[in-house]
Scaffold this motif. Structure first.
Motif, PDB file in Angstrom:
ATOM      1  N   UNK A  41      20.609  15.635 -12.098  1.00  0.00           N
ATOM      2  CA  UNK A  41      19.218  16.076 -12.231  1.00  0.00           C
ATOM      3  C   UNK A  41      18.763  16.870 -11.010  1.00  0.00           C
ATOM      4  N   UNK A  93      20.037  20.289 -11.396  1.00  0.00           N
ATOM      5  CA  UNK A  93      19.252  21.055 -12.374  1.00  0.00           C
ATOM      6  C   UNK A  93      17.940  21.516 -11.753  1.00  0.00           C
ATOM      7  N   UNK A 122      16.782  25.356 -11.332  1.00  0.00           N
ATOM      8  CA  UNK A 122      15.896  25.567 -12.490  1.00  0.00           C
ATOM      9  C   UNK A 122      15.471  27.027 -12.608  1.00  0.00           C
ATOM     10  N   UNK A 165       7.528  30.525 -18.968  1.00  0.00           N
ATOM     11  CA  UNK A 165       6.740  29.559 -19.750  1.00  0.00           C
ATOM     12  C   UNK A 165       7.417  28.191 -19.817  1.00  0.00           C
ATOM     13  N   UNK A 166       8.710  28.150 -19.436  1.00  0.00           N
ATOM     14  CA  UNK A 166       9.398  26.857 -19.449  1.00  0.00           C
ATOM     15  C   UNK A 166       9.002  26.073 -18.205  1.00  0.00           C
ATOM     16  N   UNK A 206       9.279  19.247 -17.756  1.00  0.00           N
ATOM     17  CA  UNK A 206       8.394  18.197 -18.282  1.00  0.00           C
ATOM     18  C   UNK A 206       8.233  17.052 -17.293  1.00  0.00           C
ATOM     19  N   UNK A 258       8.494  14.030 -17.729  1.00  0.00           N
ATOM     20  CA  UNK A 258       9.522  12.993 -17.856  1.00  0.00           C
ATOM     21  C   UNK A 258      10.735  13.312 -16.975  1.00  0.00           C
ATOM     22  N   UNK A 259      10.977  14.605 -16.751  1.00  0.00           N
ATOM     23  CA  UNK A 259      12.096  14.990 -15.885  1.00  0.00           C
ATOM     24  C   UNK A 259      11.833  14.510 -14.461  1.00  0.00           C
ATOM     25  N   UNK A 269       9.827  12.206 -13.445  1.00  0.00           N
ATOM     26  CA  UNK A 269       9.834  10.738 -13.357  1.00  0.00           C
ATOM     27  C   UNK A 269      11.245  10.191 -13.416  1.00  0.00           C
ATOM     28  N   UNK A 270      12.070  10.814 -14.259  1.00  0.00           N
ATOM     29  CA  UNK A 270      13.465  10.365 -14.370  1.00  0.00           C
ATOM     30  C   UNK A 270      14.220  10.625 -13.065  1.00  0.00           C
TER      31      UNK A 270
END
Lengths: 202, 177
Positions: free
Chosen positions: A94, A97, A101, A109-110, A113, A115-116, A118-119
């Motif tokens: 992660x 990534x 990114x 526009x991407x 999230x 959740x990423x 937090x993960x």
């Protein structure tokens, strides 16, 4: 309020405090019935009175029935092509990534999230090791003793350092105690060496 | 627990995106559509790590859209019953406390908190042992065991326990600050 009663004006007199809403429904809260039916449980945890590592002995009622142990059955619930990742491995992937990114996507526009984030934060918090490959190598040896991928990941993610803790936290591992105890002890010793010296556990 | 997994999804693309960048457009759309979503079987899709294969497109009848089957690798996060997690307490009340482990929220009922820990109300509600040596409050780190899960369209809710050996507080924000 009176509309709720369904029996004309009388209901309003019967239930001035609005309790008519609850009429006919008995609500109980106790340890047996506390879970929503939607929750998939196969027990409500072992409550043998021995509590947290730091807490004092509990006062669990002796009359209470011992609930069934919750066993970790990761392999049964996941598709075949899934591979368990230890937090240290996930953190590495992660982080990579996140670092790349901008390069991965030219589309502004991407957005990453929430959740990423937090993960990633969770993976970093539960990451006790600097070298995931070595950790994997050490723990893979336990597979010969039928230790599952899920159990291997829990061992790595919790940073446990004794066989006693491992057996207490994973009842499924305790079932294989006789053949696992020696290699597990050796693996935990190896892991302690690999553990980051900056992180101090309880 | 995190997993690396290969998933497949049929992606619909508008003809205006056809061209040299078609694959990139597909990947961008896939990332937008998939990352951050949650399913009962796989849990949270945290991130796409690679594209395995983009199949042949199929024109949809009556529209110009084309459906492409895309196989992709991704990292997912899913809690399991029996799993031990280290979570951060986000809210404490008399019913128990909520904790977060990554994108997952876990509720620990007061029935599943050791009996010698009592709820203390106030500015910073907490559960404390009678001798005050252990305290669970907001931002405390706890080691807990998942005993139940419920999956929503967008979230996973769990029930956890700290009423067992070697579970409970692992770091108290009050002692470090």
């Amino acid at each position: 309020m009176s509309d709720k009663g369904g029996k004309g004006g009388k209901s309003a007199l019967k239930s001035p405090d609005g309790s008519a809403k609850l009429k006919g429904r008995k609500v109980q809260f106790d340890s047996e019935d506390m879970f929503d039916e939607k929750f998939e449980t196969n027990g409500n945890g072992k409550s043998n009175g021995k509590d947290s590592g730091k807490g004092k002995g509990g006062k669990a009622g002796p009359a209470k029935k011992e609930p069934p142990q919750v066993l970790l059955k990761v392999e049964e619930e996941l598709p075949e092509n899934a591979k368990c990742l230890m937090n240290c491995e996930a953190a590495q992937i992660l982080q990579g990534i996140q670092d790349h990114m901008v390069l991965l996507s030219k589309d502004p526009t991407i957005k990453i999230p929430s959740s990423f984030d937090r993960a990633l934060q969770y993976a970093n918090t539960g990451n006790f090791y600097t070298d995931p490959q070595s950790v994997r190598q050490v723990l893979e040896s336990l597979k010969k003793q039928d230790v599952s991928d899920g159990e291997i990941c829990v061992i790595a993610n919790t940073g446990i350092d004794t066989t006693e803790k491992a057996f207490a936290l994973m009842p499924s591992l305790k079932a294989k105690q006789i053949k696992v105890i020696e290699p597990l002890s050796a693996a935990l010793t190896e892991l302690t060496k690999l553990k980051e010296s900056t992180i101090v556990l309880d | 627990m995190f997993f690396h997994i290969v998933l497949e999804r049929n992606m619909q693309l508008h003809p205006r995106h056809f061209g040299r960048d078609l694959r990139e457009k597909l990947v961008s759309k896939l990332m937008k559509d998939v990352e951050g979503t949650c399913s009962g079987r796989h849990g949270f899709v945290v991130a796409i790590t690679g594209i395995e294969n983009v199949g042949k497109g199929l024109i949809r009848d009556g529209t110009g859209f084309v459906t492409f089957p895309v196989k992709y690798q991704c990292v997912v996060f899913r809690p399991f019953k029996g799993e031990i997690l280290e979570a951060v307490v986000s809210m404490v009340n008399k019913m128990g406390f909520f904790a977060e482990a990554g994108p997952v929220q876990i509720f620990v009922s007061n029935h599943l908190i050791p009996d010698d820990m009592e709820f203390q109300s106030g500015d910073m509600p907490n559960y404390t042992t009678s001798d005050g040596s252990v305290k669970i409050q907001k931002d405390s780190e706890v080691r807990l065991k998942i005993i139940g899960t419920r999956v929503d369209a967008t979230e996973i809710f769990c029930i956890g326990t700290i009423k067992d050996d070697f579970l409970g507080v692992i770091s108290d924000p009050g002692t470090t600050s």
